[in-house]
Design an enzyme around this catalytic site. Sequence first.
Site, PDB file in Angstrom:
ATOM      1  N   ARG A  50       0.726  -1.161  -0.171  1.00 27.28           N
ATOM      2  CA  ARG A  50      -0.133   0.083  -0.059  1.00 27.28           C
ATOM      3  C   ARG A  50       0.939   1.217   0.048  1.00 27.28           C
ATOM      4  O   ARG A  50       0.521   2.122  -0.551  1.00 27.28           O
ATOM      5  CB  ARG A  50      -0.837  -0.052   1.254  1.00 27.28           C
ATOM      6  CG  ARG A  50      -2.043  -0.725   1.061  1.00 27.28           C
ATOM      7  CD  ARG A  50      -2.717  -0.827   2.450  1.00 27.28           C
ATOM      8  NE  ARG A  50      -3.427  -2.207   2.689  1.00 27.28           N
ATOM      9  CZ  ARG A  50      -4.558  -2.349   3.073  1.00 27.28           C
ATOM     10  NH1 ARG A  50      -5.414  -1.261   3.402  1.00 27.28           N
ATOM     11  NH2 ARG A  50      -5.247  -3.518   3.026  1.00 27.28           N
ATOM     12  N   LYS A 148       2.262 -19.631   6.267  1.00 26.31           N
ATOM     13  CA  LYS A 148       1.480 -20.031   7.481  1.00 26.31           C
ATOM     14  C   LYS A 148       1.492 -19.062   8.274  1.00 26.31           C
ATOM     15  O   LYS A 148       2.255 -18.040   8.232  1.00 26.31           O
ATOM     16  CB  LYS A 148       2.378 -21.373   7.936  1.00 26.31           C
ATOM     17  CG  LYS A 148       3.612 -21.056   8.334  1.00 26.31           C
ATOM     18  CD  LYS A 148       4.164 -21.399   9.895  1.00 26.31           C
ATOM     19  CE  LYS A 148       3.595 -20.162  10.890  1.00 26.31           C
ATOM     20  NZ  LYS A 148       4.748 -19.804  11.855  1.00 26.31           N
ATOM     21  N   HIS A 178       8.171 -23.394   5.876  1.00 21.75           N
ATOM     22  CA  HIS A 178       9.589 -23.053   5.716  1.00 21.75           C
ATOM     23  C   HIS A 178      10.417 -24.165   6.256  1.00 21.75           C
ATOM     24  O   HIS A 178      11.585 -24.422   5.894  1.00 21.75           O
ATOM     25  CB  HIS A 178      10.094 -21.618   5.860  1.00 21.75           C
ATOM     26  CG  HIS A 178      10.476 -21.383   7.371  1.00 21.75           C
ATOM     27  ND1 HIS A 178       9.356 -21.179   8.134  1.00 21.75           N
ATOM     28  CD2 HIS A 178      11.844 -21.464   8.141  1.00 21.75           C
ATOM     29  CE1 HIS A 178      10.029 -20.845   9.444  1.00 21.75           C
ATOM     30  NE2 HIS A 178      11.628 -21.136   9.370  1.00 21.75           N
ATOM     31  N   LYS A 182      14.213 -26.541   4.725  1.00 20.98           N
ATOM     32  CA  LYS A 182      15.590 -26.664   5.584  1.00 20.98           C
ATOM     33  C   LYS A 182      16.071 -27.936   4.998  1.00 20.98           C
ATOM     34  O   LYS A 182      15.663 -29.126   5.027  1.00 20.98           O
ATOM     35  CB  LYS A 182      15.169 -26.736   6.904  1.00 20.98           C
ATOM     36  CG  LYS A 182      14.836 -25.596   7.632  1.00 20.98           C
ATOM     37  CD  LYS A 182      14.957 -25.538   9.051  1.00 20.98           C
ATOM     38  CE  LYS A 182      14.134 -24.361   9.690  1.00 20.98           C
ATOM     39  NZ  LYS A 182      15.176 -23.113   9.763  1.00 20.98           N
ATOM     40  N   GLU A 216      14.050 -21.761  20.970  1.00 23.11           N
ATOM     41  CA  GLU A 216      14.567 -20.560  20.282  1.00 23.11           C
ATOM     42  C   GLU A 216      14.907 -19.750  21.279  1.00 23.11           C
ATOM     43  O   GLU A 216      14.238 -19.548  22.471  1.00 23.11           O
ATOM     44  CB  GLU A 216      13.456 -19.878  19.543  1.00 23.11           C
ATOM     45  CG  GLU A 216      12.823 -20.348  18.141  1.00 23.11           C
ATOM     46  CD  GLU A 216      11.871 -19.792  17.651  1.00 23.11           C
ATOM     47  OE1 GLU A 216      12.518 -19.023  16.784  1.00 23.11           O
ATOM     48  OE2 GLU A 216      10.733 -19.927  18.126  1.00 23.11           O
ATOM     49  N   ASP A 235       1.575 -20.893  16.445  1.00 22.13           N
ATOM     50  CA  ASP A 235       2.835 -20.503  15.684  1.00 22.13           C
ATOM     51  C   ASP A 235       3.794 -21.514  15.236  1.00 22.13           C
ATOM     52  O   ASP A 235       4.443 -21.486  14.195  1.00 22.13           O
ATOM     53  CB  ASP A 235       3.403 -19.562  16.303  1.00 22.13           C
ATOM     54  CG  ASP A 235       4.628 -18.636  15.702  1.00 22.13           C
ATOM     55  OD1 ASP A 235       4.448 -18.134  14.716  1.00 22.13           O
ATOM     56  OD2 ASP A 235       5.642 -18.466  16.267  1.00 22.13           O
ATOM     57  N   HIS A 240       5.183 -26.376  12.016  1.00 25.33           N
ATOM     58  CA  HIS A 240       6.694 -26.689  11.844  1.00 25.33           C
ATOM     59  C   HIS A 240       6.895 -28.245  12.590  1.00 25.33           C
ATOM     60  O   HIS A 240       7.377 -29.319  12.185  1.00 25.33           O
ATOM     61  CB  HIS A 240       7.743 -25.849  12.530  1.00 25.33           C
ATOM     62  CG  HIS A 240       7.688 -24.563  11.875  1.00 25.33           C
ATOM     63  ND1 HIS A 240       7.330 -24.453  10.547  1.00 25.33           N
ATOM     64  CD2 HIS A 240       7.693 -23.410  12.307  1.00 25.33           C
ATOM     65  CE1 HIS A 240       7.303 -22.856  10.251  1.00 25.33           C
ATOM     66  NE2 HIS A 240       7.772 -22.103  11.469  1.00 25.33           N
ATOM     67  N   LYS A 339       9.949 -20.006  23.149  1.00 30.49           N
ATOM     68  CA  LYS A 339      10.883 -19.054  23.048  1.00 30.49           C
ATOM     69  C   LYS A 339      11.642 -18.658  24.488  1.00 30.49           C
ATOM     70  O   LYS A 339      11.347 -19.104  25.378  1.00 30.49           O
ATOM     71  CB  LYS A 339       9.963 -17.723  22.629  1.00 30.49           C
ATOM     72  CG  LYS A 339       9.301 -18.159  21.301  1.00 30.49           C
ATOM     73  CD  LYS A 339       9.033 -16.783  20.436  1.00 30.49           C
ATOM     74  CE  LYS A 339       8.282 -17.007  18.979  1.00 30.49           C
ATOM     75  NZ  LYS A 339       9.098 -17.321  17.867  1.00 30.49           N
TER      76      LYS A 339
HETATM   77  C1  BG6 Z   1       8.382 -18.970  12.159  1.00 35.88           C
HETATM   78  C2  BG6 Z   1       7.652 -18.514  13.331  1.00 35.88           C
HETATM   79  O1  BG6 Z   1       7.167 -19.545  11.465  1.00 35.88           O
HETATM   80  O2  BG6 Z   1       9.332 -19.829  12.552  1.00 35.88           O
HETATM   81  C3  BG6 Z   1       8.362 -17.821  14.318  1.00 35.88           C
HETATM   82  O3  BG6 Z   1       6.422 -17.700  12.891  1.00 35.88           O
HETATM   83  C4  BG6 Z   1       9.917 -18.479  14.524  1.00 35.88           C
HETATM   84  O4  BG6 Z   1       7.917 -17.283  15.384  1.00 35.88           O
HETATM   85  C5  BG6 Z   1      10.534 -18.964  13.215  1.00 35.88           C
HETATM   86  O5  BG6 Z   1      10.778 -17.640  15.228  1.00 35.88           O
HETATM   87  C6  BG6 Z   1      11.265 -19.966  13.485  1.00 35.88           C
HETATM   88  O6  BG6 Z   1      12.232 -20.556  12.407  1.00 35.88           O
HETATM   89  P1  BG6 Z   1      13.750 -20.764  12.298  1.00 35.88           P
HETATM   90  O7  BG6 Z   1      13.819 -21.222  10.604  1.00 35.88           O
HETATM   91  O8  BG6 Z   1      14.414 -19.491  12.846  1.00 35.88           O
HETATM   92  O9  BG6 Z   1      13.587 -21.865  13.198  1.00 35.88           O
END
Ligand code: BG6
Length: 489
Positions: A50, A148, A178, A182, A216, A235, A240, A339
């Site tokens: 936008r 996602k 994603h 990997k 994380e 999330d 994942h 986290k």
């Molecule tokens: C994302 C989440 O899909 O994956 C994030 O929304 C998370 O909260 C991230 O930090 C972690 O991805 P990676 O590749 O750093 O392990």
Amino acid sequence: MAKFIPVDTFDLVIFGGTGDLSQRKLLPALYHRFLDGQIPEDSRLVAASRSTMSNKAFREFALEACKNFTGETVEPEDWAKFEKMLSYISMDATDPDADWDKLKAQLVDDDRPTIFYLAVTPKIYVPICEALGKAGLSKGDARVVLEKPIGTDLESARAINAGVGAVFREDHIYRIDHYLGKETVQNLLVLRFGNTLFEPLWNRTAIDHIQITVSEDVGVGDRAGYYDSAGAVRDMLQNHLLQLLCLIAMEPPNSVTADEIRTEKIKVLNALRPVEAKCAAQETVRAQYGPGTVDGKQVKGYLEELDNQDSKTETFVAIKAWVDNWRWARVPFYLRTGKRMRSRHSEIVVQFREAPHAMFGEEQAHSNRLIIRLQPDEGVQLYVQIKEPGPGGLRVQSLPLNLSYAESFQLRYPDAYERLLMDVVRGNLSLFMRREEVEEAWEWVDGLLDAWQDAKVPVYTYSAGLEDGPVEARMLLRQDERDWWSNGK
Ligand code: BG6
């Protein structure tokens, strides 16, 4: 040396082109693929959003993104070639009456694939797709990429899938997780099915339990608004962790085609035992980080970061999950993600059963363990028992056969998005989720969230920077006389 096969020329439109994902992941990934000669120079990369911005300003934005997030020096002569492909368009993509002709004018009207990447909130996936349909842009070889999380529960995921599916064919819809891009995650398939060693043992007779950890050290940072409505379950677990579980637990597919792989993954999701309220407090843990120390620095707790003392959103979840089928009967899968843990690491631990007869003595180690390290220090370790050298009795130690990717392949590890973006161009759907996969995962997750609510499962607190998160997560395994694997234990 890695071999890169160039893809065919394509046009890519990124909605949300100046957003965080585009800046940190998509633009740097495209630049890397370009540098490796994979993207033909007559492709078009159009960012749409936008805000008003000139092409020149967008190219500067993209240059900064590539400087900051490729981890490499951007050479002026490379950049000069790359930036020729970039352009920017300011528009409200949810508005069917926006000036879509302006966007069409930026795309090349031949039979090349046109990819629409929706790097925006899932709430506007359907309006954007409807507008694309109305503008005649969903025809031919048009493809759409969805990030996602697809929705926030089963109902909203179904609505998105139906809305997007009314405009794009299922085999033109690329739902990204994603983690599947990997390298180490893709390697799970090769490790399991490219070796004859593991498959005969890959079941309840030889395996005691499996652990999947995605830990994380970061907090929620500037994504607090989104995160508070999602939490660790929506999330991370819904996508994942469940995807990793599928790859570990699935039956061998007949081939590595998208449909064969995805069909096997769906069977695993189907077999996941729903979490019932009566077991929720015993088989799951939810928790939030409080203040603490991470990497020597004092950090705020989640509630302070959010500036809302009432939030009950979990930043950590651990769960004992069951895959109710012949192969995995009575084998628990312990999943956890959080986290603000001590470090960033993701790994899968396959714990084999103890040898049936402890001939070296009860107190000696006598079970094997396979550790698949997804990040960082990617690699595979197989712990085997060996005799400690020297006289004075027979002592047994458990030591790893160590396959370190860094030592075996002296390569830069491509980011997951590099692989996934090129797969979209190639039309390879293997690493993307099919509609039913997303919906099955939500169905199970909705059940978990309902069980938490019905059983009033408490939200525990853990100090930021702890190795294992809340003590209750440790108890989850201790009650089964097991422990989370942590290196060096
Ligand atoms: C994302 C989440 O899909 O994956 C994030 O929304 C998370 O909260 C991230 O930090 C972690 O991805 P990676 O590749 O750093 O392990």
